[in-house]
Design a protein around this motif. Structure first.
Motif, PDB file in Angstrom:
ATOM      1  N   THR A  71      -6.073   5.548   4.075  1.00 10.55           N
ATOM      2  CA  THR A  71      -6.576   4.355   4.768  1.00 10.55           C
ATOM      3  C   THR A  71      -7.502   4.739   5.913  1.00 10.55           C
ATOM      4  OG1 THR A  71      -4.712   4.272   6.313  1.00 10.55           O
ATOM      5  CG2 THR A  71      -4.483   3.028   4.251  1.00 10.55           C
ATOM      6  N   GLN A  73      -8.656   2.641   9.465  1.00  7.74           N
ATOM      7  CA  GLN A  73      -8.439   1.442  10.260  1.00  7.74           C
ATOM      8  C   GLN A  73      -9.427   1.402  11.419  1.00  7.74           C
ATOM      9  OE1 GLN A  73      -4.559   1.035  12.118  1.00  7.74           O
ATOM     10  NE2 GLN A  73      -4.709  -1.199  12.128  1.00  7.74           N
ATOM     11  N   GLU A  75     -10.306  -0.755  14.961  1.00 12.65           N
ATOM     12  CA  GLU A  75      -9.663  -1.668  15.893  1.00 12.65           C
ATOM     13  C   GLU A  75     -10.474  -1.812  17.175  1.00 12.65           C
ATOM     14  OE1 GLU A  75      -5.016  -1.058  15.843  1.00 12.65           O
ATOM     15  OE2 GLU A  75      -6.016   0.905  15.716  1.00 12.65           O
ATOM     16  N   THR A  84      -8.361  -2.827   8.105  1.00 14.12           N
ATOM     17  CA  THR A  84      -7.823  -1.664   7.408  1.00 14.12           C
ATOM     18  C   THR A  84      -8.470  -1.567   6.037  1.00 14.12           C
ATOM     19  OG1 THR A  84      -5.698  -1.774   8.560  1.00 14.12           O
ATOM     20  CG2 THR A  84      -5.771  -0.540   6.500  1.00 14.12           C
ATOM     21  N   ASN A  86      -8.025   0.159   2.681  1.00 12.06           N
ATOM     22  CA  ASN A  86      -7.024   0.872   1.890  1.00 12.06           C
ATOM     23  C   ASN A  86      -7.706   1.433   0.648  1.00 12.06           C
ATOM     24  OD1 ASN A  86      -4.861   1.597   0.128  1.00 12.06           O
ATOM     25  ND2 ASN A  86      -3.503   0.280   1.344  1.00 12.06           N
TER      26      ASN A  86
END
Length: 501
Positions: A71, A73, A75, A84, A86
């Motif tokens: 993954t 991510q 933020e 995210t 995946n």
């Protein structure tokens, strides 16, 4: 026999241990094997992105991990960013290499100055590594804008002192660096560089003494901002005796800034009736309105026709001495005829009742028996600002004093760089096209809003003005972001889009 079995088991144990390592790995419950057991790595294209409100920025880089990337991510709480990616869900397997390219649109009303986006990469073994990208709101994407610049051709009259005041103003959303003025053949103006000192706006004005002979000079002005973005305007200074101008304009504003703050319509184009002769029709809303006549649109110099202070029955072309023609009666139409070769002029007036327009019905009426069969094809007759089709028209308000005058109640908010696309058109519930509509003479630089596609049965028989336009929608480019008011005069076939008060 027992010995052989023991030897066999001992030989097989290492093999069993080896295959167990391949399928389970170290601390991995997803069935993916560890290869090197190292954390992921990422190479960012940049760790600092310069952008601006309302724009899209992109975080890009190459992510690698021999065990496999699970993954990624992204933020940033201040931007409400929590994304995210995946990879196993997307590709049905982990990837050893992934080219990250994630775009994010900033709100146009974003007020923050700087943000940090945290990027966390996790591999199939649960090992992760984080990176940070700084996003600042100091990006420079816009070219400088000339808010005032010379017309494409500027005529300078030969006088005892032949002179021209070169004036321009330029603005930038961030910081201007310099301006280069290039006028080959004019001493002191050949690739002359002027420092703009990092300001957001810069104005220049300087008098140029020109040789007393008929000739043309090419002018090239280049504005450059601190980011290297540049904008160029070109002009021709034409030195001559008094020419027979093909176009003439009426200016009812007091400053050069007002001449240039419109999207279109200021100054107002008037009619050429013959060699050196012109006619201006103008609706005066305020007693004491002052007007001048200009052959150029962007400045009162180098030629401005107004009253000669030494003989007010005559006109002068000198912008330094010309006095305005004062219209002293409100709510009437004026007609001014003048001859720039003889320096003569005449002023008369007529009432709004005497003025005519091509509008086929009473504005706002709903008794429209167009086919003389007792029926009505339209719920209500009105027209206005249309960008798509007759079902969607921003309705004009009709002026209470002058029925030929219309305007939009609510200003149009327009951003710099926007190319408009509209006509003035009648409303209809299911698309009755071109029943009552106005087009323009030139889409990019509209000056005349002529009644278009008229037929005798649709038109006021008193309207005898010839067609002056084709099927041209209005498509000027907006230079400055802001609110604008649209005003239209059906008698004059003139419209203007000016900054809202």
């Amino acid at each position: 026999m027992k010995k052989r079995k023991l030897i066999f088991l001992m030989l097989c144990m290492p093999v069993i241990t080896f295959f167990t390592g391949v399928f389970t790995g170290c601390g991995n419950d997803d069935g993916f094997a560890d290869v090197d057991g190292q954390k992921p790595a990422m190479s960012l294209e940049t760790e600092h992105i310069q952008t601006a409100a309302g724009r899209r920025f992109v975080i890009a880089g190459t992510v690698t991990d021999k065990d496999g990337i699970a993954t990624i991510q992204l933020e940033c709480a201040e931007l409400y960013l929590n994304k995210t990616i995946n990879l196993i869900e997307i590709y049905e397997k982990p990837l050893e290499t992934y080219e990250l390219r994630y775009g994010f649109n900033l709100q146009s009303n974003e007020t923050g100055d700087r943000f940090t986006v945290k990027i966390t990469v996790t591999d199939v073994g649960g090992r992760s590594v984080s990176y940070e990208v700084l996003v600042t709101m100091d990006g420079d994407f816009e070219n400088p804008t000339f808010t005032v610049s010379p017309d494409k051709t500027v005529t300078v009259l030969i006088k005892s002192e032949t002179k021209y005041s070169l004036s321009f103003s330029v603005a930038d959303d961030r910081a201007l660096d310099y301006v280069i003025i290039d006028i080959p053949g004019i001493a002191g103006f050949e690739n002359r560089k002027v420092d703009a000192e990092g300001k957001r706006s810069f104005a220049f004005s300087e008098k140029i003494i020109l040789p007393d002979r008929i000739t043309d000079y090419n002018v090239r002005i280049t504005a450059v901002d601190r980011k290297g973005n540049e904008t160029v305007v070109n002009s021709i200074i034409s030195v001559s005796e008094m020419p027979d101008f093909m176009k003439m304009y009426l200016a009812d504003v007091a400053t050069v800034a007002e001449l240039n703050s419109d999207v279109f319509g200021v100054p107002m184009r008037i009619e050429r009736t013959g060699a050196y002769r012109y006619k201006a029709n103008y609706y005066c809303q305020r007693a004491g309105t002052e007007i001048f006549f200009l052959p150029q649109k962007s400045d009162f110099s180098p030629i401005c026709f107004g009253l000669d202070p030494e003989d007010p029955t005559k006109l002068t072309d000198d912008p330094e001495t010309a006095q305005p023609i004062v219209l002293d009666r409100a709510n009437v139409y004026y007609e001014i005829t003048f001859d720039i070769k003889e320096s003569t002029y005449d002023v008369s007036m007529y009432t709004v009742e005497d003025a005519v327009d091509p509008i086929p019905h009473v504005y706002g009426s709903n008794s429209l028996d167009t086919w003389n069969d007792g029926g009505s094809w339209l719920q209500e007759f009105y027209f206005g600002y249309m960008t798509g089709n007759p079902e969607h028209v921003l309705r004009f308000t009709q002026d209470k004093t002058n029925p030929h005058l219309f305007y939009l109640d609510d200003p149009l908010y327009l951003e710099a760089g926007t190319r408009m696309n509209f006509v003035i058109h009648n409303w209809h519930s299911h698309g009755w096209w071109n029943y009552c509509t106005w087009r323009v003479d030139n889409s990019d630089e509209p000056e005349i809003f002529g009644y278009y596609g008229k037929e005798a049965k649709y038109t006021n028989p008193a309207w005898t003005k010839p067609d002056q336009v084709g099927d041209n929608w209005t498509k000027p480019v907006v230079n400055v972001t802001g609110n604008y008011t649209l005003i239209f005069d059906a008698h004059l076939e003139r419209a203007k889009l000016v900054p809202a008060n």
